[in-house]
Design a protein around this motif. Sequence first.
Motif, mmCIF file in Angstrom:
data_model
loop_
_atom_site.group_PDB
_atom_site.id
_atom_site.type_symbol
_atom_site.label_atom_id
_atom_site.label_comp_id
_atom_site.label_asym_id
_atom_site.label_seq_id
_atom_site.Cartn_x
_atom_site.Cartn_y
_atom_site.Cartn_z
ATOM 1 N N THR A 201 -30.002 79.506 -20.599
ATOM 2 C CA THR A 201 -29.059 80.361 -21.315
ATOM 3 C C THR A 201 -27.756 79.630 -21.601
ATOM 4 O O THR A 201 -27.270 79.621 -22.740
ATOM 5 C CB THR A 201 -28.785 81.648 -20.514
ATOM 6 O OG1 THR A 201 -30.017 82.344 -20.323
ATOM 7 C CG2 THR A 201 -27.808 82.551 -21.244
ATOM 8 N N ILE A 202 -27.187 79.008 -20.603
ATOM 9 C CA ILE A 202 -25.904 78.322 -20.788
ATOM 10 C C ILE A 202 -26.034 77.131 -21.729
ATOM 11 O O ILE A 202 -25.213 76.936 -22.629
ATOM 12 C CB ILE A 202 -25.319 77.917 -19.421
ATOM 13 C CG1 ILE A 202 -24.923 79.183 -18.655
ATOM 14 C CG2 ILE A 202 -24.134 76.976 -19.578
ATOM 15 C CD1 ILE A 202 -24.608 78.961 -17.202
ATOM 16 N N ALA A 203 -27.086 76.344 -21.548
ATOM 17 C CA ALA A 203 -27.269 75.157 -22.389
ATOM 18 C C ALA A 203 -27.482 75.522 -23.856
ATOM 19 O O ALA A 203 -26.868 74.922 -24.746
ATOM 20 C CB ALA A 203 -28.436 74.320 -21.873
ATOM 21 N N VAL A 204 -28.320 76.509 -24.120
ATOM 22 C CA VAL A 204 -28.582 76.903 -25.513
ATOM 23 C C VAL A 204 -27.353 77.579 -26.121
ATOM 24 O O VAL A 204 -27.010 77.331 -27.277
ATOM 25 C CB VAL A 204 -29.828 77.821 -25.598
ATOM 26 C CG1 VAL A 204 -29.949 78.463 -26.966
ATOM 27 C CG2 VAL A 204 -31.087 77.022 -25.283
ATOM 28 N N GLY B 76 -24.683 81.203 -29.161
ATOM 29 C CA GLY B 76 -23.866 82.197 -28.475
ATOM 30 C C GLY B 76 -24.572 82.747 -27.251
ATOM 31 O O GLY B 76 -25.795 82.687 -27.132
ATOM 32 N N LEU B 77 -23.783 83.287 -26.348
ATOM 33 C CA LEU B 77 -24.314 83.778 -25.074
ATOM 34 C C LEU B 77 -25.271 84.968 -25.227
ATOM 35 O O LEU B 77 -26.345 84.951 -24.629
ATOM 36 C CB LEU B 77 -23.161 84.123 -24.133
ATOM 37 C CG LEU B 77 -23.464 84.105 -22.654
ATOM 38 C CD1 LEU B 77 -24.129 82.811 -22.216
ATOM 39 C CD2 LEU B 77 -22.195 84.327 -21.859
ATOM 40 N N PRO B 78 -24.954 86.001 -26.015
ATOM 41 C CA PRO B 78 -25.905 87.111 -26.142
ATOM 42 C C PRO B 78 -27.249 86.678 -26.741
ATOM 43 O O PRO B 78 -28.319 87.063 -26.248
ATOM 44 C CB PRO B 78 -25.192 88.109 -27.055
ATOM 45 C CG PRO B 78 -23.753 87.777 -26.959
ATOM 46 C CD PRO B 78 -23.691 86.300 -26.717
ATOM 47 N N GLY B 79 -27.204 85.876 -27.793
ATOM 48 C CA GLY B 79 -28.441 85.410 -28.425
ATOM 49 C C GLY B 79 -29.255 84.517 -27.506
ATOM 50 O O GLY B 79 -30.486 84.616 -27.439
ATOM 51 N N ARG C 254 -32.951 85.367 -26.036
ATOM 52 C CA ARG C 254 -34.009 84.375 -26.266
ATOM 53 C C ARG C 254 -34.668 83.956 -24.957
ATOM 54 O O ARG C 254 -35.889 83.903 -24.846
ATOM 55 C CB ARG C 254 -33.390 83.165 -26.984
ATOM 56 C CG ARG C 254 -34.362 82.144 -27.436
ATOM 57 C CD ARG C 254 -33.631 81.030 -28.204
ATOM 58 N NE ARG C 254 -34.585 80.105 -28.730
ATOM 59 C CZ ARG C 254 -35.171 79.150 -28.009
ATOM 60 N NH1 ARG C 254 -34.859 78.991 -26.753
ATOM 61 N NH2 ARG C 254 -36.065 78.356 -28.560
ATOM 62 N N THR C 255 -33.854 83.674 -23.939
ATOM 63 C CA THR C 255 -34.379 83.240 -22.646
ATOM 64 C C THR C 255 -35.150 84.357 -21.959
ATOM 65 O O THR C 255 -36.214 84.116 -21.370
ATOM 66 C CB THR C 255 -33.232 82.738 -21.751
ATOM 67 O OG1 THR C 255 -32.518 81.717 -22.461
ATOM 68 C CG2 THR C 255 -33.749 82.175 -20.450
ATOM 69 N N ALA C 256 -34.642 85.578 -22.020
ATOM 70 C CA ALA C 256 -35.335 86.717 -21.403
ATOM 71 C C ALA C 256 -36.703 86.937 -22.049
ATOM 72 O O ALA C 256 -37.684 87.234 -21.358
ATOM 73 C CB ALA C 256 -34.481 87.974 -21.506
ATOM 74 N N ALA D 85 -36.408 87.262 -32.783
ATOM 75 C CA ALA D 85 -35.522 88.294 -32.234
ATOM 76 C C ALA D 85 -34.087 87.798 -32.095
ATOM 77 O O ALA D 85 -33.142 88.564 -32.283
ATOM 78 C CB ALA D 85 -36.045 88.770 -30.884
ATOM 79 N N SER D 86 -33.924 86.530 -31.768
ATOM 80 C CA SER D 86 -32.575 85.982 -31.586
ATOM 81 C C SER D 86 -32.058 85.269 -32.839
ATOM 82 O O SER D 86 -31.010 84.645 -32.801
ATOM 83 C CB SER D 86 -32.550 85.024 -30.389
ATOM 84 O OG SER D 86 -33.446 83.955 -30.589
#
Length: 156
Positions: free
Chosen positions: A88-91, A117-120, A124-126, A148-149
Motif C-alpha cells: 500500500t505505501i509503496a504503490v 494515492g493512499l485510498p486507491g 487495490r491491495t485489499a 476498481a482502483s
Amino acid sequence: MSRWTGSWLSGPRAALEPGADSGDGTGQRWKGERLGLPESGPGSIAPTGRRALAILVDFLLSAGVAGLFTYPELPRNWSLLAWFAITTIAVAFFGFTPGHALFRLRVARVDGVALVGLPGAALRTALIFLVIPAVVWDADGRCLHDKASRTVVVRM
C-alpha cells in the motif's frame, strides 16, 4: 451464429483478445490500445508473468520483514500485515513495490494523475488479498483490482 444470440453469447467486447474482431469494427490490435498505451516498450501493458514474479518477490520480502520481528517464531499471519503495509505505501507514494521495481514495472493511474494515492492503493491491495480480482483480467491485461482502483500496470 444468428444475429440475436451473437450479441450476448459471444461475451462482452472487453473479453476479446487483442486482434479479435467483435463484428462491429472495434477490435483492438494490442493490449492497452483502448487506453492509449503503446504496443511495446516503456508505458506498455506489463506481461502477466512479470507481474506474477513481482508479487512473489513482494510476498517473500514481506515474510522476511515479518520474520525479523517474530524471530525465533515463524511470522504466520504477520507476513500478510507486512505485505499489505509495504504494498500500500509503496504503490501510493512511489507507484511500484520492490517486486515491481526489480522487474521494471510500475502502477499508473488510467486518468493520467501522477500518483495512485493512499485510498486507491489500499483498495487495490485489499482486492489483491481476495485473490479472485487478481486472477480475472480483460483484453487489456487489467485485473479487476486494477479496474476498481482505476490503475494499470505498465513497463518502465
